[in-house]
Design a protein around this motif. Structure first.
Motif, PDB file in Angstrom:
ATOM      1  N   GLU A 171     -15.626  -0.918  63.740  1.00 27.59           N
ATOM      2  CA  GLU A 171     -15.315  -0.509  62.370  1.00 27.59           C
ATOM      3  C   GLU A 171     -16.361   0.451  61.814  1.00 27.59           C
ATOM      4  OE1 GLU A 171     -15.874  -3.527  59.406  1.00 27.59           O
ATOM      5  OE2 GLU A 171     -14.452  -2.620  58.026  1.00 27.59           O
ATOM      6  N   ASP A 228     -17.184   1.703  58.004  1.00 29.51           N
ATOM      7  CA  ASP A 228     -16.837   1.554  56.597  1.00 29.51           C
ATOM      8  C   ASP A 228     -17.264   2.829  55.872  1.00 29.51           C
ATOM      9  OD1 ASP A 228     -16.259  -0.651  54.312  1.00 29.51           O
ATOM     10  OD2 ASP A 228     -17.882   0.678  53.691  1.00 29.51           O
ATOM     11  N   TRP A 229     -16.303   3.491  55.242  1.00 30.53           N
ATOM     12  CA  TRP A 229     -16.563   4.807  54.644  1.00 30.53           C
ATOM     13  C   TRP A 229     -17.686   4.764  53.618  1.00 30.53           C
ATOM     14  CZ3 TRP A 229     -15.634   5.349  49.365  1.00 30.53           C
ATOM     15  CH2 TRP A 229     -14.965   4.271  48.779  1.00 30.53           C
ATOM     16  N   GLU A 242      -9.470   1.296  53.721  1.00 26.98           N
ATOM     17  CA  GLU A 242      -9.859   1.094  52.334  1.00 26.98           C
ATOM     18  C   GLU A 242     -10.125  -0.396  52.100  1.00 26.98           C
ATOM     19  OE1 GLU A 242      -7.041   1.463  48.970  1.00 26.98           O
ATOM     20  OE2 GLU A 242      -8.618   2.673  48.085  1.00 26.98           O
ATOM     21  N   ASP A 243      -9.255  -1.268  52.610  1.00 31.89           N
ATOM     22  CA  ASP A 243      -9.408  -2.707  52.399  1.00 31.89           C
ATOM     23  C   ASP A 243     -10.426  -3.258  53.390  1.00 31.89           C
ATOM     24  OD1 ASP A 243      -9.174  -5.511  52.226  1.00 31.89           O
ATOM     25  OD2 ASP A 243      -7.103  -5.331  51.528  1.00 31.89           O
ATOM     26  N   GLN A 244     -11.541  -3.708  52.856  1.00 33.14           N
ATOM     27  CA  GLN A 244     -12.651  -4.133  53.705  1.00 33.14           C
ATOM     28  C   GLN A 244     -12.359  -5.390  54.522  1.00 33.14           C
ATOM     29  OE1 GLN A 244     -15.840  -4.515  50.862  1.00 33.14           O
ATOM     30  NE2 GLN A 244     -16.411  -2.374  51.101  1.00 33.14           N
ATOM     31  N   LYS A 270     -20.118   2.214  53.153  1.00 31.68           N
ATOM     32  CA  LYS A 270     -21.383   1.647  53.628  1.00 31.68           C
ATOM     33  C   LYS A 270     -22.027   2.507  54.713  1.00 31.68           C
ATOM     34  CE  LYS A 270     -20.936  -2.050  56.270  1.00 31.68           C
ATOM     35  NZ  LYS A 270     -21.460  -1.753  57.605  1.00 31.68           N
TER      36      LYS A 270
END
Lengths: 128, 288
Positions: free
Chosen positions: B53, B55-56, B38-40, B58
């Motif tokens: 990584e 990112d959910w 959650e924390d980018q 993006k």
């Protein structure tokens, strides 16, 4: 003025990864509230509501202090440093723009994370 | 309980790995480690060696429709990340693997065969003092070919949920008790993902998603404790079709994973439209 300079610096990072690195570097300057200001257990009135990083905010002699109890709360630490470096010692603490969180962390931040960080800004303003 | 023993008691023990196992397999060329948070900022601040990584927001969401990316975009993403069709993908992340399970679910929509979750996720790896690095791995592009996205096996849509509700089938609401009761229209701290009406889908049973996790360690509970929660507590029948939902379908992907892979429920779907669709839909029934 300080904030304008900071946001101008931030705006130069158009690459996502470089922007993240910039914010991580900021978070590395995080210093926890000194014991003469507050000691554990911290008071509930200083706790940021709805912040899953368990952040706390204090204001004394026009300087902002923070604690972030979640060791993985890196965004909260970055925001704490940004608030301290740009607003401590100024007359603008009560006027910190809530839009700062979206400006700094971007619009793709999750709702939960965004609301926790906005809660830090709101508490700092209320203390100001 | 010993982690290896605990994992061996899950219905599908092959989809969960321990931190010990991953430590011993960091240099296994067949493995791709993927962090979803959650924390980018977390991934860039340090990650498991070799991890990449996803990112959910993006990478997995279609930006112009409330939907997930299609198979060509998923193929491009995994090719760019150096994942092959036969890679063993290990997912981990923050928030008790909440987002890792969401990414797992999307991988299954595209038919990736070997995907596993690191038990305890980022919290356990870091708290055990294991190595993290800021060095990003050098990626060799692959030619990943995703299957056509399967929206039938693991994904439920609104009208199917309505039918299950009317027939008193198995629905699990994984939101907080306050959201379930309608006292609150959104998860605490998530006001912008609310709905016009509060409550739950009629006949749904309540079990907040994080009950499946030991929040001190971030690890999944043992199978016997999960069974006590879902089979004995909620009286769910593992042989009957079950649909999980939350607010936008991410917390429920965690419960979907627990029911299907850890407890062996045969037919489990995630209703990703969830409460932000149901609670805003004209004419759909609500129970409080």
């Amino acid at each position: 003025m300080k904030l304008e300079n900071f946001l101008s610096d931030l705006s130069m990072f158009t690459d996502r990864d470089e922007r993240m690195e910039f914010l991580i570097d900021i978070a590395s300057r995080f210093k926890e509230v000194p014991s003469e200001i507050a000691e554990r257990p911290f008071k509930k009135e200083n706790k940021v509501p709805a912040c899953e990083s368990d952040a706390y905010v204090w204001l004394k002699d026009n300087k902002l202090y923070f604690a972030v109890e979640n060791p993985q709360g890196i965004s909260a630490k970055a925001l704490a440093v940004i608030l301290d470096e740009n607003f401590s010692g100024t007359d603008d603490i009560k006027n910190i723009p809530e839009s700062l969180v979206d400006t700094v962390f971007g619009s793709t931040i999750s709702m939960g994370k965004g609301e926790g960080l906005r809660g830090m800004v709101r508490l700092a303003k209320n203390l100001g | 309980m010993n982690t290896a023993l605990k994992i061996s008691e899950y219905a599908c023990p092959d989809v969960v790995v321990s931190t010990d196992w991953l430590s011993q397999n960091l240099n296994n060329p067949k493995i791709r480690i993927i962090e979803s948070n959650e924390d980018q900022l977390l991934y860039s601040s340090g990650h498991i060696p070799g991890a990449i990584e996803i990112d959910w927001a993006k990478d997995l969401n279609d930006q112009f429709s409330r939907d997930y990316i299609q198979s060509d975009a998923f193929s491009s993403l995994l090719s760019r990340l150096g994942v092959s069709n036969d890679s063993t993908v290990i997912l981990y992340g923050d928030k008790n693997n909440w987002w890792a399970c969401y990414t797992f679910w999307v991988f299954k929509l595209f038919g990736h065969e070997d995907v596993r979750i690191l038990d305890g996720g980022r919290l356990k790896w870091v708290s055990e003092g294991r190595e993290i690095t800021k060095e990003k791995p050098k990626l060799s592009e692959t030619k990943y070919v995703a299957k056509i996205r399967d929206d039938k096996t693991y994904r439920a849509f609104r009208d199917e949920v309505l039918l299950v509700s009317k027939n008193r089938g198995q629905l699990v609401d994984v939101r907080s008790p306050e959201e379930f009761s309608g006292e609150r229209l959104h998860m605490e701290g998530y006001p912008n993902e609310g709905a016009l009406r509060g409550g739950h889908v009629p006949n749904a049973k309540s079990m907040p998603w994080a009950r499946a996790v030991d929040t001190k360690t971030g690890c999944f509970l043992p199978a016997s404790e999960l069974k006590a929660l879902y089979v004995e507590g909620l009286e769910l029948d593992p042989k009957k079709p079950t649909i999980a939902y939350c607010r936008i379908g991410e917390r429920s992907s965690h419960t979907w994973f627990v029911l299907h892979y850890l407890l062996g429920f045969e037919d489990v779907k995630n209703y990703d439209g969830s409460w932000t669709e149901w609670g805003n839909s004209v004419g759909y029934p609500i129970e409080r």
